[in-house]
Design a protein around this motif. Structure first.
Motif, short mmCIF file in Angstrom:
data_model
loop_
_atom_site.label_atom_id
_atom_site.label_comp_id
_atom_site.label_asym_id
_atom_site.label_seq_id
_atom_site.Cartn_x
_atom_site.Cartn_y
_atom_site.Cartn_z
N ALA A 42 -11.05 -5.10 -81.96
CA ALA A 42 -10.74 -5.26 -80.54
C ALA A 42 -9.24 -5.15 -80.34
CB ALA A 42 -11.23 -6.62 -80.03
N LEU A 44 -6.63 -6.78 -77.61
CA LEU A 44 -6.52 -7.75 -76.54
C LEU A 44 -5.16 -7.63 -75.85
CD1 LEU A 44 -7.98 -10.91 -78.35
CD2 LEU A 44 -9.20 -9.21 -76.95
N THR A 45 -5.19 -7.75 -74.55
CA THR A 45 -3.97 -7.67 -73.75
C THR A 45 -3.77 -9.00 -73.04
OG1 THR A 45 -4.24 -5.29 -73.40
CG2 THR A 45 -2.79 -6.46 -71.89
N VAL A 72 -3.56 -8.06 -80.96
CA VAL A 72 -3.26 -8.95 -79.85
C VAL A 72 -1.89 -8.61 -79.30
CG1 VAL A 72 -3.05 -11.34 -79.07
CG2 VAL A 72 -4.63 -10.78 -80.93
N THR A 91 -5.50 -8.42 -67.69
CA THR A 91 -5.32 -9.02 -69.01
C THR A 91 -6.58 -9.78 -69.42
OG1 THR A 91 -4.28 -10.94 -67.97
CG2 THR A 91 -2.81 -9.23 -68.82
N ASP A 92 -6.72 -9.99 -70.72
CA ASP A 92 -7.88 -10.72 -71.24
C ASP A 92 -7.67 -12.22 -71.22
OD1 ASP A 92 -9.39 -8.33 -71.98
OD2 ASP A 92 -7.82 -8.05 -73.49
N TYR A 303 -16.80 -13.29 -69.86
CA TYR A 303 -16.30 -11.94 -70.11
C TYR A 303 -17.45 -10.94 -70.03
CZ TYR A 303 -11.88 -13.91 -71.77
OH TYR A 303 -10.67 -14.56 -71.86
N THR A 308 -15.02 -8.49 -76.64
CA THR A 308 -13.75 -9.06 -76.16
C THR A 308 -13.81 -10.58 -76.17
OG1 THR A 308 -13.30 -7.14 -74.75
CG2 THR A 308 -12.16 -9.19 -74.19
N VAL A 312 -11.24 -12.92 -78.26
CA VAL A 312 -10.39 -13.88 -77.56
C VAL A 312 -10.59 -15.28 -78.13
CG1 VAL A 312 -10.00 -15.07 -75.36
CG2 VAL A 312 -10.16 -12.58 -75.41
#
Length: 352
Positions: A42, A44-45, A72, A91-92, A303, A308, A312
Motif C-alpha cells: 500500500a 499511504l498519504t 507512508v 489523505t488517508d 475506509y 488501505t 493504516v
C-alpha cells in the motif's frame, strides 16, 4: 516487534478477506516478539501537524523494515491544512495538535482521535549574552501581545532578578499558518494568564509588529536569524536550530525547563476524555512543564478500501507499540501505558 494479535493475520494477507477490521479484534497478544514482516502492499498519504513531524519520520523509517511493501508519506503542512485535506478525502489519515472544530469540515462521526506522543512547546529566544531565562505566564502574555517591547522591561527583570538584561528590542515570531502548536500555546496563555487578550485557536490576530513563519521550522528560523527575537517552537525543532529556550513558571510556582521529564510529569495529571482527547497544559505538579502539548492522528471511522484500512491500522499500531520506544530519541514523551492501551483499542473501531 510487539504488534498485537489483532494484526497477526495481516502477515498472510492473501489468505484474508475482510469486510470490516473490527472482525479482527480481540485476538490474544503474541508471545513471540521476534522480528517479522507484514505482507502488505500500500501507499499511504497523510499530512498535518509539523509539531510531531520529527517523531513520525523516524517511525516511518523503522516501519519500512516491518512492512517493506507499505510506503507512508507524511507531509508536515500544519494542523489546519492537515484537517482540511483530510476533510476533502485527499489523505488517508491526518496529524493535528488541535481538536477538530466546526469550521474544519470534518464530520463528527467520520473519524477517531488517536493520541500518539506529547512534547513541550519551548519559548525560544535569541539573546547571545543571556544564557538562562525565566518567564512567567503573565510576562509571556505581555511579550506576545507586544505590550513588553524591550528585554530590560521590569516584568522580565522581575522574573530574572540575577540576569543582566539588554535594552534590545523584542521581535515576536509566531506561526503564519493554521497551527495546533498555536492552539496549544495560546490555550496555555488563555488559561494561565489573566492578562492574555488574544484568545486561542489555530490562528489568532497577532499584533502588526510581530513576524510570522510557516511551520515550527519557519518560526525557529526567524528566531535564529534575529537578535532579540522570541517565539514558540517544539523542542525537537528548537534543538535542531540550536536555540536557547526559557524555563517557564508552572502552576506550582516553579520555573521548569522544557524537557521530556517535565512533559511526562504534565501527562500524569491529565484527564482523558471519552474521545481520547486530553489537555496537559498548565497541569498540576511540582515538576510539570506547563506548555506540554498533545498530538493526535485523525483516522477514518471507515475506509472504502480494505487494504488501505489494514495498512493504516498496522502503521499506527506500530507507532503505538515499538514506535513509542523511539519517542525520547527525538525529544518526545511516549504516552502513559493506560492512554496507549486506549489508543490501541481505538483502532479496533476502524471498519472497511
Amino acid at each position: 516487534m510487539k504488534l498485537r494479535g489483532r494484526v497477526l493475520p495481516l502477515m498472510a494477507a492473501s489468505a484474508i478477506a475482510i469486510g470490516g477490521l473490527a472482525a479482527c479484534g480481540g485476538g490474544e497478544d503474541p508471545t513471540d516478539n521476534s522480528e517479522s514482516t507484514l505482507d502488505l502492499e500500500a501507499e499511504l498519504t497523510a499530512s498535518g501537524a509539523s509539531f510531531p513531524d520529527a517523531y513520525y519520520q523516524v517511525v516511518i523509517e523503522k516501519f519500512a523494515d516491518v512492512a517493506p511493501g507499505v510506503v507512508v508519506n507524511y507531509e508536515a503542512t500544519g494542523s489546519g491544512t492537515g484537517k482540511e485535506q483530510f476533510s476533502q478525502n485527499l489523505t488517508d489519515f491526518a496529524g493535528t495538535d488541535s481538536l477538530v472544530g466546526d469550521d474544519d469540515g470534518v464530520k463528527a462521526d467520520s473519524f477517531f482521535y488517536v493520541p500518539t506522543v506529547a512534547a513541550p512547546i519551548t519559548v525560544s529566544y535569541n539573546l547571545p549574552d543571556v544564557e538562562a531565562l525565566q518567564l512567567s505566564a503573565d510576562t509571556i502574555a505581555g511579550i506576545f501581545q507586544a505590550e513588553i517591547t524591550t528585554w530590560d522591561d521590569p516584568a522580565i527583570a522581575e522574573d530574572n532578578p540575577d540576569a543582566e538584561l539588554p535594552s534590545t528590542a523584542i521581535t515576536v515570531a509566531h506561526r503564519s499558518d493554521g497551527s495546533g502548536t498555536t492552539t496549544n500555546f495560546t490555550t496555555y496563555l488563555d488559561d494561565a494568564s489573566e492578562d492574555w487578550k488574544l484568545g486561542a485557536g489555530d490562528t489568532v490576530e497577532w499584533p502588526a509588529s510581530t513576524q510570522g513563519g510557516e511551520k515550527n521550522t519557519g518560526v525557529a528560523q526567524i528566531i535564529q536569524q534575529t537578535e532579540g527575537a522570541i517565539g514558540y517552537v517544539d523542542l525537537a525543532d528548537a534543538k535542531a536550530s540550536d536555540l536557547a529556550f526559557a524555563s517557564v513558571k508552572n502552576s506550582a510556582g516553579n520555573y521548569i525547563e522544557p524537557s521530556i521529564e517535565g512533559t511526562t510529569a504534565a501527562l500524569e495529571g491529565a484527564e482523558i476524555n471519552d474521545d481520547l482527547s486530553y489537555n496537559p497544559l498548565n497541569a498540576d505538579g511540582d515538576e510539570a512543564y506547563p506548555i506540554s502539548a498533545p498530538t493526535y492522528l485523525l483516522v477514518r471511522a471507515s475506509y472504502d478500501d480494505a487494504n488501505t484500512a489494514k495498512a493504516v491500522t498496522a502503521f499506527i499500531e506500530y507507532l503505538l507499540t515499538d514506535g513509542q520506544d523511539l519517542a525520547a530519541e527525538v525529544d518526545f514523551a511516549p504516552l502513559p501505558e493506560s492512554l496507549r492501551e486506549k489508543a490501541l483499542a481505538q483502532l479496533d473501531k476502524v471498519k472497511s
